[in-house]
Design a protein around this motif. Structure first.
Motif, PDB file in Angstrom:
ATOM      1  N   PRO A  38      -5.894  12.661  -1.821  1.00  0.00           N
ATOM      2  CA  PRO A  38      -4.278  12.839  -2.132  1.00  0.00           C
ATOM      3  C   PRO A  38      -3.184  12.376  -0.689  1.00  0.00           C
ATOM      4  O   PRO A  38      -3.934  12.653   0.479  1.00  0.00           O
ATOM      5  CB  PRO A  38      -3.892  14.339  -2.182  1.00  0.00           C
ATOM      6  CG  PRO A  38      -5.128  15.082  -2.877  1.00  0.00           C
ATOM      7  CD  PRO A  38      -6.247  14.403  -1.957  1.00  0.00           C
ATOM      8  N   VAL A  39      -1.973  11.723  -1.240  1.00  0.00           N
ATOM      9  CA  VAL A  39      -1.224  11.718   0.272  1.00  0.00           C
ATOM     10  C   VAL A  39      -0.866  13.354   1.309  1.00  0.00           C
ATOM     11  O   VAL A  39      -0.455  14.114  -0.011  1.00  0.00           O
ATOM     12  CB  VAL A  39       0.095  10.985  -0.397  1.00  0.00           C
ATOM     13  CG1 VAL A  39       1.194  10.818   1.275  1.00  0.00           C
ATOM     14  CG2 VAL A  39      -0.344   9.494  -1.055  1.00  0.00           C
ATOM     15  N   TRP A  78      -5.217   7.341   4.527  1.00  0.00           N
ATOM     16  CA  TRP A  78      -3.309   8.363   5.482  1.00  0.00           C
ATOM     17  C   TRP A  78      -4.037   9.521   6.394  1.00  0.00           C
ATOM     18  O   TRP A  78      -4.775  10.532   5.560  1.00  0.00           O
ATOM     19  CB  TRP A  78      -2.870   8.309   3.922  1.00  0.00           C
ATOM     20  CG  TRP A  78      -1.786   7.671   3.690  1.00  0.00           C
ATOM     21  CD1 TRP A  78      -1.936   7.194   2.220  1.00  0.00           C
ATOM     22  CD2 TRP A  78      -0.813   6.968   4.211  1.00  0.00           C
ATOM     23  NE1 TRP A  78      -1.010   6.246   2.237  1.00  0.00           N
ATOM     24  CE2 TRP A  78       0.077   5.931   2.650  1.00  0.00           C
ATOM     25  CE3 TRP A  78       0.060   7.557   4.803  1.00  0.00           C
ATOM     26  CZ2 TRP A  78       0.924   5.726   2.976  1.00  0.00           C
ATOM     27  CZ3 TRP A  78       0.915   7.231   5.666  1.00  0.00           C
ATOM     28  CH2 TRP A  78       1.529   5.575   4.411  1.00  0.00           C
ATOM     29  N   ASP A  81       0.002   6.497  -2.678  1.00  0.00           N
ATOM     30  CA  ASP A  81      -1.307   5.841  -2.928  1.00  0.00           C
ATOM     31  C   ASP A  81      -1.816   5.040  -3.094  1.00  0.00           C
ATOM     32  O   ASP A  81      -2.580   4.834  -4.050  1.00  0.00           O
ATOM     33  CB  ASP A  81      -0.971   6.973  -4.025  1.00  0.00           C
ATOM     34  CG  ASP A  81      -0.524   6.606  -5.541  1.00  0.00           C
ATOM     35  OD1 ASP A  81      -0.401   5.459  -5.179  1.00  0.00           O
ATOM     36  OD2 ASP A  81      -0.303   7.034  -6.699  1.00  0.00           O
TER      37      ASP A  81
END
Length: 324
Positions: free
Chosen positions: A61-62, A114, A218
């Motif tokens: 997940p970001v 990320w 994403d």
């Protein structure tokens, strides 16, 4: 039970600062923690023609932003803004950049993850952006009809058109974006693994930027677009790597020699690719010409030291104001 506001202001400021400047751990090739990172590798047929072949995007997940803190209460909002200003003074503006890690393995495979997304803004598309989306997607409506829809129908029909065509009408604005490029591996494996082109890393970065700007943070979904005016590409050499094993900085990209590509060679490649896109020298250039307008300027660094700069969207808009 002690509440958050029972803590001294100094401790609360430390928590705010950690939320703003904190980063996720970087993945390390060959490290036991590498198994915990999940990536989705690109596999569409023309990925080699666009330069995206070999790219893999993290499925994690970001990272969260500080938006939840800012919405908690008025006091936390004010204290958080103070912590942001303090971080800008102490750490510099780069501390508040959204940061992506890119492992360039053997100049062939590129893994994007990320690390942090401290501050973003999500807002509706402006009229000008709406026209651009409809134009770029070959709208069946003439331009005057698009203007009429957006001005007199209060976006109702315009949004319906975007929905029916699978497009979005919100955009996420990232104030500053930094991609850390970490070369690893050996030049000889570059040719034995997938017969890479000499400038695969620069095109992989362009492919990741295109996905980010068109599909959201994403890299996959299409719920929102993204804008990131200032871009920093920071080349980070591997730690404790003997400098004697680097290839010469002036070595050609197609030379089959044992050793790791020199950081300055990577920096030059990352800077030169924008001139190729601007001039349309290669077929891949036309795929990424949209980046010239959506990214304000590019700064290439080596270990956070500025190596070169190139204006993109700023110069493009300036040229439109003063046509020949």
């Amino acid at each position: 039970m002690v509440s958050f506001f029972d803590l001294p202001r100094e401790l609360r400021d430390l928590i705010y600062t950690e939320v703003v400047v904190g980063e996720r751990p970087r993945p390390i090739l060959g490290h036991p923690q590498w198994r915990s990172f999940r990536f989705q590798r690109v596999s569409y047929p023309r990925s080699g023609d666009t330069g995206e072949f070999g790219c893999a995007y993290s499925l994690e997940p970001v990272p969260p932003t500080c938006a939840n803190f800012l919405c908690c209460s008025r006091q936390i909002h004010e204290e958080m803004l103070d912590a942001i200003q303090l971080a800008k003074k102490k750490e510099g503006s780069s501390a508040l950049s959204a940061r992506v890690d890119c492992i360039a393995e053997d100049e062939s495979f590129h893994y994007f993850t990320w690390l942090s997304v401290p501050i973003v803004q999500t807002r509706p598309l402006e009229n000008q952006a709406l026209y651009a989306i409809l134009d770029n997607n070959d709208s069946i409506l003439p331009r005057w009809a698009q203007v009429w829809l957006s001005q007199y129908m209060e976006w109702t029909w315009a949004r319906w058109i975007l929905r029916t065509r699978g497009l979005r009408f919100t955009t996420t604005h990232i104030e500053k974006l930094c991609i850390d490029v970490r070369p690893s591996g050996d030049r000889t494996r570059k040719w034995t693994r997938n017969n890479s082109q000499s400038d695969r890393t620069s095109w992989a970065i362009c492919a990741a930027l295109k996905r980010l700007l068109e599909h959201g943070p994403d890299f996959i979904s299409s719920t929102s677009s993204t804008t990131a005016p200032p871009l920093t590409l920071n080349v980070i050499p591997p730690q404790d790597y003997p400098t004697s094993k680097y290839l010469p900085a002036d070595a050609q990209g197609n030379e089959v020699r044992e050793g790791l590509v020199h950081p300055h060679s990577v920096a030059k490649e990352l800077l030169d690719v924008w001139a190729k896109i601007w001039r349309g020298e290669e077929s891949k250039s036309f795929v990424y010409q949209g980046l010239l307008e959506r990214i304000g300027r590019v700064q290439v660094c080596v270990e956070s030291k500025v190596w070169g700069k190139r204006p993109l969207g700023d110069e493009l808009r300036r040229g439109r104001r003063f046509p020949r």
